[in-house]
Design an enzyme around this catalytic site. Structure first.
Site, mmCIF file in Angstrom:
data_model
loop_
_atom_site.group_PDB
_atom_site.id
_atom_site.type_symbol
_atom_site.label_atom_id
_atom_site.label_comp_id
_atom_site.label_asym_id
_atom_site.label_seq_id
_atom_site.Cartn_x
_atom_site.Cartn_y
_atom_site.Cartn_z
ATOM 1 N N CYS A 1 8.123 3.195 -3.495
ATOM 2 C CA CYS A 1 9.181 3.210 -2.481
ATOM 3 C C CYS A 1 10.315 2.256 -2.866
ATOM 4 C CB CYS A 1 8.595 2.922 -1.106
ATOM 5 S SG CYS A 1 9.692 3.417 0.249
ATOM 6 N N HIS B 1 4.759 7.416 -0.684
ATOM 7 C CA HIS B 1 3.659 6.451 -0.535
ATOM 8 C C HIS B 1 2.326 7.077 -0.932
ATOM 9 C CE1 HIS B 1 5.749 3.099 1.482
ATOM 10 N NE2 HIS B 1 6.542 4.056 1.940
ATOM 11 N N GLU C 1 -0.399 5.622 -1.203
ATOM 12 C CA GLU C 1 -1.473 5.009 -0.403
ATOM 13 C C GLU C 1 -1.570 5.622 0.987
ATOM 14 O OE1 GLU C 1 2.127 2.932 1.089
ATOM 15 O OE2 GLU C 1 1.444 3.669 -0.857
#
Length: 367
Positions: free
Chosen positions: A256, A340, A342
């Site tokens: 990001c 993202h 994650e």
């Protein structure tokens, strides 16, 4: 419940009813398209200083879990506190139902002194933001004189906030595995930490203004995390990362804001999007394999493909608007993604990127 309103800088006014803390705030008004994940979203540091509008009409129905113990990562929080300036929803549900919930969303917001309003036409508001672009807004009790609101509403200077908020953090080490990763923290989500620890590497978590060159010598790989604000305000970090890229052939992975920092360190430029990408359903395509993924995103800036030097190339592209979603070096193990991997919240389709990064970390033998 007291009547409140949200006023945008173009003069538009959206009325609502308070279900959070009392008070008045100012900030950039942005919208998120996720159907679930408000706990993770509200604690994401990338939302620092912003007034968040949820496009999904039903918010609060599964409540909020209890606070986690200091220094632990066992709850679905992405930081230690709510980061948004305020929350705007269409229908707030106070009577929650979830096995892990111990309080309502309204209770949590009041505990952390964050205003919130319900009963808003979020569809109209979102269409307005999409048409006109992100705007500054003010959330305050109805009937107040707007001139006095502008004087009293609590806002955040994001350029100053990035320095102030991250600066108090020291360097911490997590795990005791053989290989270690340096996580550069500009406001990194905690699930980046979890994702690395789950893959059995140690993590050195350091604020972005620390001496990264010294810490990088102790690590086998480097992750530049996400965070709030404009990458143009982080030139000291860009200079540090540029030095790391010159001195090390270790794997470097930007996420990001980290992707934007990496691009600027390589010689590229960034720009502000009209209304950003915030949600859990953003489609991207890998330009190498042509495979598509649904991703979780939260960013208001992007990398300019045309500004990348010859030894770098675009890696992912956003299928909706064609903007850059990732870059990679043609000659070094240095790369980044704008989304993202994650998740938290959102799909875990791109979690394999952590597997690939850790694989490179484990085979790294000093260049």
């Amino acid at each position: 419940m007291p009547e409140y309103c949200l006023r945008l800088e173009n003069g538009s006014v959206v009325p609502g009813t308070s279900f959070g803390a009392d008070g008045m705030v100012a900030g950039e008004v942005v919208f998120n398209t996720g159907m679930t994940g408000y706990v993770e979203t509200l604690t994401d540091p990338s939302y620092r200083g912003q007034i968040l509008v949820c496009t999904y009409p039903l918010i609060g129905n599964y409540g909020v879990p209890a606070d986690r113990e200091p220094g632990t990562y066992d709850r679905p929080f992405e930081s230690d506190a709510i980061q948004v300036q305020a929350l705007v929803v269409q229908n707030y549900v106070d009577e929650f139902s979830h096995h892990a919930a111990e309080r309502s969303l309204g209770q949590w917001l009041r505990q952390q002194n964050v205003p919130a309003i319900t009963g808003c036409d979020t569809r109209r508001l979102t269409r307005l933001l999409r048409a006109s672009g992100t705007m500054r807004g003010w959330l305050y009790p109805s009937g107040m004189d707007f001139a006095s609101v502008c004087e009293q509403a609590a806002g955040i200077d994001m350029k100053h906030e990035v320095f102030r908020r991250v600066a108090p953090q020291g360097v911490t080490t997590h795990g005791n595995a053989g290989k270690s990763v340096l996580l550069v923290d500009v406001g990194a989500k905690d699930n980046i930490m979890r994702s690395l620890l789950q893959r059995e590497v140690s993590v050195i978590r350091a604020p972005w203004h620390a001496d990264l060159a010294e810490l990088a010598h102790r690590a086998d790989g480097i992750v530049i995390g996400n965070g709030p604000g404009d990458p143009l305000d982080l030139d000291p970090l860009v200079d540090q990362v540029r030095g790391l890229m010159r001195e090390h052939d270790k794997p470097i992975f930007g996420i990001c804001l980290g992707n934007q920092i990496l691009a600027r360190a390589a010689g590229g430029t960034t720009y502000k999007l009209d209304y950003g990408h915030r949600g859990v359903n953003q489609p991207v395509q890998d330009l190498l394999t042509r495979r598509c993924y649904i991703t979780s995103q939260n960013h208001g800036y992007a990398v300019d493909d045309d500004s990348l030097p010859e030894d770098w190339e675009p890696w992912f592209v956003n299928i909706n608007d064609g903007t850059n979603e990732g870059i990679r070096s043609r000659v070094h193990p240095h790369y980044g993604v704008q989304f993202h991997p994650e998740a938290s919240p959102g799909p875990r389709d791109t979690g394999y990127l952590f597997d690939e990064f850790v694989r490179l970390v484990r085979i790294y033998q000093g260049g």
